[in-house]
Design a protein around this motif. Structure first.
Motif, PDB file in Angstrom:
ATOM      1  N   HIS A   1      53.943  87.231  -3.319  1.00  0.00           N
ATOM      2  CA  HIS A   1      54.026  86.630  -1.982  1.00  0.00           C
ATOM      3  C   HIS A   1      54.851  85.356  -2.017  1.00  0.00           C
ATOM      4  O   HIS A   1      55.651  85.098  -1.100  1.00  0.00           O
ATOM      5  N   HIS A   2      54.676  84.571  -3.057  1.00  0.00           N
ATOM      6  CA  HIS A   2      55.433  83.313  -3.165  1.00  0.00           C
ATOM      7  C   HIS A   2      56.924  83.588  -3.285  1.00  0.00           C
ATOM      8  O   HIS A   2      57.745  82.903  -2.655  1.00  0.00           O
ATOM      9  N   ARG A   3      57.287  84.611  -4.047  1.00  0.00           N
ATOM     10  CA  ARG A   3      58.707  84.863  -4.327  1.00  0.00           C
ATOM     11  C   ARG A   3      59.360  85.814  -3.322  1.00  0.00           C
ATOM     12  O   ARG A   3      60.542  85.681  -3.029  1.00  0.00           O
ATOM     13  N   TYR A   4      58.567  86.758  -2.768  1.00  0.00           N
ATOM     14  CA  TYR A   4      59.172  87.793  -1.926  1.00  0.00           C
ATOM     15  C   TYR A   4      58.458  88.025  -0.599  1.00  0.00           C
ATOM     16  O   TYR A   4      58.863  88.884   0.173  1.00  0.00           O
ATOM     17  N   GLY A   5      57.421  87.267  -0.321  1.00  0.00           N
ATOM     18  CA  GLY A   5      56.722  87.444   0.942  1.00  0.00           C
ATOM     19  C   GLY A   5      57.484  86.818   2.101  1.00  0.00           C
ATOM     20  O   GLY A   5      58.193  85.818   1.941  1.00  0.00           O
ATOM     21  N   LEU A   6      57.332  87.411   3.291  1.00  0.00           N
ATOM     22  CA  LEU A   6      57.971  86.858   4.482  1.00  0.00           C
ATOM     23  C   LEU A   6      57.010  85.883   5.144  1.00  0.00           C
ATOM     24  O   LEU A   6      55.913  86.255   5.572  1.00  0.00           O
ATOM     25  N   THR A   7      57.425  84.638   5.241  1.00  0.00           N
ATOM     26  CA  THR A   7      56.625  83.568   5.821  1.00  0.00           C
ATOM     27  C   THR A   7      57.396  82.914   6.963  1.00  0.00           C
ATOM     28  O   THR A   7      58.594  83.124   7.124  1.00  0.00           O
ATOM     29  N   ARG A   8      56.693  82.104   7.746  1.00  0.00           N
ATOM     30  CA  ARG A   8      57.361  81.396   8.845  1.00  0.00           C
ATOM     31  C   ARG A   8      58.455  80.471   8.315  1.00  0.00           C
ATOM     32  O   ARG A   8      59.490  80.273   8.965  1.00  0.00           O
ATOM     33  N   GLU A   9      58.237  79.891   7.149  1.00  0.00           N
ATOM     34  CA  GLU A   9      59.248  79.006   6.582  1.00  0.00           C
ATOM     35  C   GLU A   9      60.539  79.776   6.303  1.00  0.00           C
ATOM     36  O   GLU A   9      61.640  79.249   6.496  1.00  0.00           O
ATOM     37  N   ARG A  10      60.398  81.005   5.893  1.00  0.00           N
ATOM     38  CA  ARG A  10      61.586  81.811   5.579  1.00  0.00           C
ATOM     39  C   ARG A  10      62.296  82.304   6.837  1.00  0.00           C
ATOM     40  O   ARG A  10      63.452  82.726   6.757  1.00  0.00           O
ATOM     41  N   LEU A  11      61.638  82.272   7.991  1.00  0.00           N
ATOM     42  CA  LEU A  11      62.294  82.715   9.223  1.00  0.00           C
ATOM     43  C   LEU A  11      63.547  81.907   9.528  1.00  0.00           C
ATOM     44  O   LEU A  11      64.486  82.408  10.139  1.00  0.00           O
ATOM     45  N   ASP A  12      63.551  80.638   9.111  1.00  0.00           N
ATOM     46  CA  ASP A  12      64.705  79.783   9.388  1.00  0.00           C
ATOM     47  C   ASP A  12      65.974  80.281   8.698  1.00  0.00           C
ATOM     48  O   ASP A  12      67.081  79.891   9.073  1.00  0.00           O
ATOM     49  N   ARG A  13      65.815  81.130   7.701  1.00  0.00           N
ATOM     50  CA  ARG A  13      66.976  81.657   6.980  1.00  0.00           C
ATOM     51  C   ARG A  13      67.610  82.842   7.700  1.00  0.00           C
ATOM     52  O   ARG A  13      68.723  83.245   7.373  1.00  0.00           O
ATOM     53  N   LEU A  14      66.884  83.430   8.661  1.00  0.00           N
ATOM     54  CA  LEU A  14      67.378  84.598   9.366  1.00  0.00           C
ATOM     55  C   LEU A  14      68.293  84.187  10.509  1.00  0.00           C
ATOM     56  O   LEU A  14      68.386  83.014  10.874  1.00  0.00           O
ATOM     57  N   ALA A  15      68.962  85.165  11.118  1.00  0.00           N
ATOM     58  CA  ALA A  15      69.704  84.907  12.352  1.00  0.00           C
ATOM     59  C   ALA A  15      68.729  84.449  13.434  1.00  0.00           C
ATOM     60  O   ALA A  15      67.537  84.774  13.389  1.00  0.00           O
ATOM     61  N   PRO A  16      69.183  83.699  14.439  1.00  0.00           N
ATOM     62  CA  PRO A  16      68.275  83.095  15.427  1.00  0.00           C
ATOM     63  C   PRO A  16      67.346  84.079  16.141  1.00  0.00           C
ATOM     64  O   PRO A  16      66.192  83.775  16.388  1.00  0.00           O
ATOM     65  N   ARG A  17      67.830  85.273  16.504  1.00  0.00           N
ATOM     66  CA  ARG A  17      66.998  86.248  17.228  1.00  0.00           C
ATOM     67  C   ARG A  17      66.516  87.369  16.317  1.00  0.00           C
ATOM     68  O   ARG A  17      66.184  88.458  16.777  1.00  0.00           O
ATOM     69  N   ALA A  18      66.459  87.107  15.036  1.00  0.00           N
ATOM     70  CA  ALA A  18      66.166  88.163  14.070  1.00  0.00           C
ATOM     71  C   ALA A  18      64.812  88.807  14.317  1.00  0.00           C
ATOM     72  O   ALA A  18      63.841  88.170  14.734  1.00  0.00           O
ATOM     73  N   LEU A  19      64.763  90.092  14.037  1.00  0.00           N
ATOM     74  CA  LEU A  19      63.596  90.927  14.274  1.00  0.00           C
ATOM     75  C   LEU A  19      62.856  91.145  12.959  1.00  0.00           C
ATOM     76  O   LEU A  19      63.469  91.352  11.911  1.00  0.00           O
ATOM     77  N   VAL A  20      61.525  91.120  13.028  1.00  0.00           N
ATOM     78  CA  VAL A  20      60.672  91.373  11.866  1.00  0.00           C
ATOM     79  C   VAL A  20      60.026  92.742  12.026  1.00  0.00           C
ATOM     80  O   VAL A  20      59.419  93.032  13.068  1.00  0.00           O
ATOM     81  N   MET A  21      60.140  93.586  10.993  1.00  0.00           N
ATOM     82  CA  MET A  21      59.610  94.942  11.067  1.00  0.00           C
ATOM     83  C   MET A  21      58.792  95.274   9.821  1.00  0.00           C
ATOM     84  O   MET A  21      58.947  94.646   8.769  1.00  0.00           O
ATOM     85  N   HIS A  22      57.919  96.263   9.963  1.00  0.00           N
ATOM     86  CA  HIS A  22      57.093  96.738   8.845  1.00  0.00           C
ATOM     87  C   HIS A  22      56.572  98.120   9.234  1.00  0.00           C
ATOM     88  O   HIS A  22      56.028  98.288  10.321  1.00  0.00           O
ATOM     89  N   PRO A  23      56.720  99.130   8.368  1.00  0.00           N
ATOM     90  CA  PRO A  23      56.254 100.470   8.733  1.00  0.00           C
ATOM     91  C   PRO A  23      54.739 100.635   8.688  1.00  0.00           C
ATOM     92  O   PRO A  23      54.224 101.629   9.220  1.00  0.00           O
ATOM     93  N   GLY A  24      54.034  99.697   8.068  1.00  0.00           N
ATOM     94  CA  GLY A  24      52.591  99.797   7.934  1.00  0.00           C
ATOM     95  C   GLY A  24      52.203 100.830   6.872  1.00  0.00           C
ATOM     96  O   GLY A  24      52.998 101.690   6.515  1.00  0.00           O
ATOM     97  N   PRO A  25      50.981 100.749   6.378  1.00  0.00           N
ATOM     98  CA  PRO A  25      50.021  99.680   6.625  1.00  0.00           C
ATOM     99  C   PRO A  25      50.437  98.375   5.942  1.00  0.00           C
ATOM    100  O   PRO A  25      51.156  98.405   4.953  1.00  0.00           O
ATOM    101  N   ILE A  26      49.972  97.271   6.501  1.00  0.00           N
ATOM    102  CA  ILE A  26      50.365  95.947   6.019  1.00  0.00           C
ATOM    103  C   ILE A  26      49.353  95.422   5.021  1.00  0.00           C
ATOM    104  O   ILE A  26      48.135  95.513   5.237  1.00  0.00           O
ATOM    105  N   ASN A  27      49.838  94.847   3.931  1.00  0.00           N
ATOM    106  CA  ASN A  27      49.011  94.024   3.059  1.00  0.00           C
ATOM    107  C   ASN A  27      49.215  92.576   3.510  1.00  0.00           C
ATOM    108  O   ASN A  27      50.184  91.917   3.118  1.00  0.00           O
TER     109      ASN A  27
END
Length: 312
Positions: free
Chosen positions: A243-269
């Motif tokens: 999670h520390h190295r590869y998890g998607l967190t709010r802090e990492r959102l700033d690295r994406l494009a401004p309107r970037a979309l977050v997706m996950h096929p589920g189930p989520i851990n």
């Protein structure tokens, strides 16, 4: 005149043309509107039998195929694998020779063996839809992902999509790595080295082992479920280190494009591949859109593949 789908089965994205994918997405659009009505019942598949055979556990895919078939008017039969002769050691081939004798009109199969859906398609006398085979493909998931991106961002062509997590073992990644470039997207994968496929299987897809670098500036970040049984091979530090190295967190959102979309096929851990609050943020997360669109995509696939049997 209704457009026809030029393939007898849907076994994977491999082998499809861009026009085939666009046809399915366009057909699915009308079913989204249909599914939002107070009463949702069509008769396109009236008198046809849809056989769902899920040899692996599933919530989203199995239920959405069942709902899709019933909303189209099909007689939907879901095989209880644990109570079937499979539990007595009957082979896949013999099972489907038996089922074919019952004359189903469309078969939906999920199986742990890569290539199982193709084997079944060579036995039965009706269309087969692959609902996930081993580490092979999951074509309807890739189609619903493409539809979700197109509806939320208005296009697919020219976008940059990062698929992150257990790429090596993911049939979702396998299908998306075929479908999204076909539709004009630039696709990259991000994972620890042990969870990346061999370089020869990546084609034109760029691979990153650094999460922050891999998601920089992307329009869509697609997180994949981490299969806990394989974590020892991926990271010595386990889930918290992942999670520390590869998890998607709010802090990492700033690295994406401004309107970037977050997706996950589920189930989520939650708290492993994605922060729970971020998964629930409907402004950025398209996870529930994916679920809704999955029913429409599967309705489109069932409709298109059975038109010849219906004489349409």
């Amino acid at each position: 005149m209704m457009s026809s789908f030029p393939h007898p089965h849907l076994l994977g994205i491999e082998g499809l043309a861009a026009d085939d994918v666009h046809l399915i997405l366009d057909e699915a659009e009308r079913w989204i509107a249909f599914n939002r009505r107070p009463r949702r019942q069509a008769d396109l598949l009236a008198g046809l039998t849809q056989l769902n055979a899920f040899f692996e556990n599933s919530t989203r895919t199995s239920l959405s195929f069942e709902i899709a078939g019933k909303r189209l008017g099909a007689q939907v039969v879901s095989m209880a694998v644990a109570q079937s002769s499979v539990a007595k050691g009957e082979s896949l081939i013999d099972t489907f020779r038996t089922l074919n004798a019952m004359q189903p009109d469309v078969v939906v199969i999920r199986h742990g063996e890569t290539g199982a859906a193709r084997k079944v398609s060579e036995i039965v006398d009706c269309p087969v839809i692959n609902a996930g085979d081993g580490t092979g493909e999951h074509p309807t998931q890739a189609l619903l992902d493409a539809l979700t991106i197109r509806r939320r961002l208005g296009r697919i062509e020219g976008l940059t999509v990062a698929i992150c997590g257990d790429i090596r073992h993911s049939r979702v990644a396998g299908s998306n790595m075929r479908s999204l470039p076909l539709l004009g997207a630039d696709v990259r994968v991000v994972a620890p080295p042990a969870l990346l496929p061999p370089a020869g299987e990546l084609g034109a897809v760029a691979a990153y082992t650094d999460m922050d670098e891999g998601i920089a500036g992307v329009d869509v970040v697609m997180m994949l479920r981490i299969q806990r049984e394989r974590m020892d091979a991926a990271l010595a530090g386990g889930l918290s280190d992942f999670h520390h190295r590869y998890g998607l967190t709010r802090e990492r959102l700033d690295r994406l494009a401004p309107r970037a979309l977050v997706m996950h096929p589920g189930p989520i851990n939650r708290g492993v591949e994605i922060e729970g609050a971020l998964a629930d943020d409907r402004g950025r997360s398209a996870i529930l859109d994916q679920v809704e669109n999955g029913v429409a995509v599967r309705m489109a696939c069932l409709d298109l593949l059975t038109r010849a049997r219906r004489g349409d």
